[in-house]
Design an enzyme around this catalytic site. Structure first.
Site, PDB file in Angstrom:
ATOM      1  N   ARG A   1     -47.975  23.580 112.818  1.00 34.30           N
ATOM      2  CA  ARG A   1     -46.749  23.888 112.098  1.00 34.30           C
ATOM      3  C   ARG A   1     -47.135  24.394 110.715  1.00 34.30           C
ATOM      4  NH1 ARG A   1     -45.046  19.701 108.483  1.00 34.30           N
ATOM      5  NH2 ARG A   1     -46.315  17.820 108.635  1.00 34.30           N
TER       6      ARG A   1
ATOM      7  N   HIS B   1     -49.648  29.074 105.746  1.00 33.93           N
ATOM      8  CA  HIS B   1     -50.800  29.797 106.297  1.00 33.93           C
ATOM      9  C   HIS B   1     -52.113  29.029 106.099  1.00 33.93           C
ATOM     10  CE1 HIS B   1     -47.678  32.781 106.194  1.00 33.93           C
ATOM     11  NE2 HIS B   1     -47.806  33.001 104.904  1.00 33.93           N
ATOM     12  N   ARG B   2     -52.035  27.715 105.965  1.00 35.30           N
ATOM     13  CA  ARG B   2     -53.187  26.838 105.752  1.00 35.30           C
ATOM     14  C   ARG B   2     -53.847  27.073 104.395  1.00 35.30           C
ATOM     15  NH1 ARG B   2     -50.673  25.145 109.333  1.00 35.30           N
ATOM     16  NH2 ARG B   2     -51.399  24.241 111.281  1.00 35.30           N
ATOM     17  N   LEU B   3     -53.128  27.691 103.469  1.00 32.75           N
ATOM     18  CA  LEU B   3     -53.628  27.887 102.109  1.00 32.75           C
ATOM     19  C   LEU B   3     -53.121  26.727 101.245  1.00 32.75           C
ATOM     20  CD1 LEU B   3     -53.157  31.742 101.774  1.00 32.75           C
ATOM     21  CD2 LEU B   3     -55.258  30.465 102.258  1.00 32.75           C
TER      22      LEU B   3
END
Length: 212
Positions: free
Chosen positions: A8, A189-191
């Site tokens: 997610r 975005h996993r940032l």
């Protein structure tokens, strides 16, 4: 079930240099207050990681019971695995997994035993059943069945039926004095936003942003 497809986006919040407090203890208290106010289950639950003499790490969930400028406090049976491992190596890590808030805090430090007076004060504040459970459980050691455990509990209940339940001589506590504390806020975005506080020689804290 395809585990690789379970994911997610983390979009709840952001963490920046501008909204970080200079003191990691105050930053932690702020986040903990948010966790409590959000009605998260067990907001004070933390994963406690220790290492045995072979270098094998082990983990368990323990409740944070006090926090001040010295560090993070928890209590335990001194015969437990974690307590025995801390005798040989007092390096420790704590992890607060506030998943619902898309936040994590990781503490790196050393565990220092608490004085008996502090341990007794906390022990006597526990519910009576929890005090009895401390006497009944030889924590981390094998037990043949739950029936045996409950029989021991019943015996302790009878033994201490009258008067105050004394502090067991095998019950203690630790203050985790941190050298580093990381605050993690999930990002799109996993940032993710990650900031590490590191204690300096003058006891001030240096703050560094880390790559996600």
């Amino acid at each position: 079930m395809k585990l690789e497809d379970i994911r997610r986006e983390y979009l709840q919040d952001a963490l920046s240099e501008d909204n970080l407090l200079d003191d990691p203890f105050k930053q932690f208290e702020t986040w903990l207050e948010h966790a409590v106010a959000s009605n998260l289950p067990d907001p004070t639950a933390m994963v406690v990681a220790t290492v045995d003499e072979t270098g094998q790490p082990s983990q368990r969930i323990v409740l944070l019971k006090h926090l001040d400028d010295n560090g993070f406090v928890f209590f335990t049976n001194t015969g437990s695995r974690k307590a025995q491992e801390l005798k040989g190596n007092n390096k420790i890590s704590l992890h607060f997994p506030w998943h619902y808030m898309e936040r994590q805090v990781i503490v790196y430090g050393e565990a220092q035993p608490l004085p008996t007076s502090a341990v007794a004060k906390y022990f006597l504040s526990r519910p009576k059943e929890s005090q009895l459970a401390a006497w009944a459980s030889q924590q981390s050691r094998p037990v043949s069945s739950r029936k045996v455990l409950m029989e021991t509990f019943a015996n302790m209940k009878n033994k201490f039926a009258k008067g105050e339940i004394p502090l067991p001589d095998f019950w203690g506590g630790y203050c985790v004095v941190p050298q580093k504390i990381e605050f993690w806020q999930g990002g799109a975005h996993r940032l993710h936003d990650r900031f590490m506080y590191q204690r300096q020689a003058d006891n001030n804290w240096q703050i560094t942003r880390l790559n996600p």
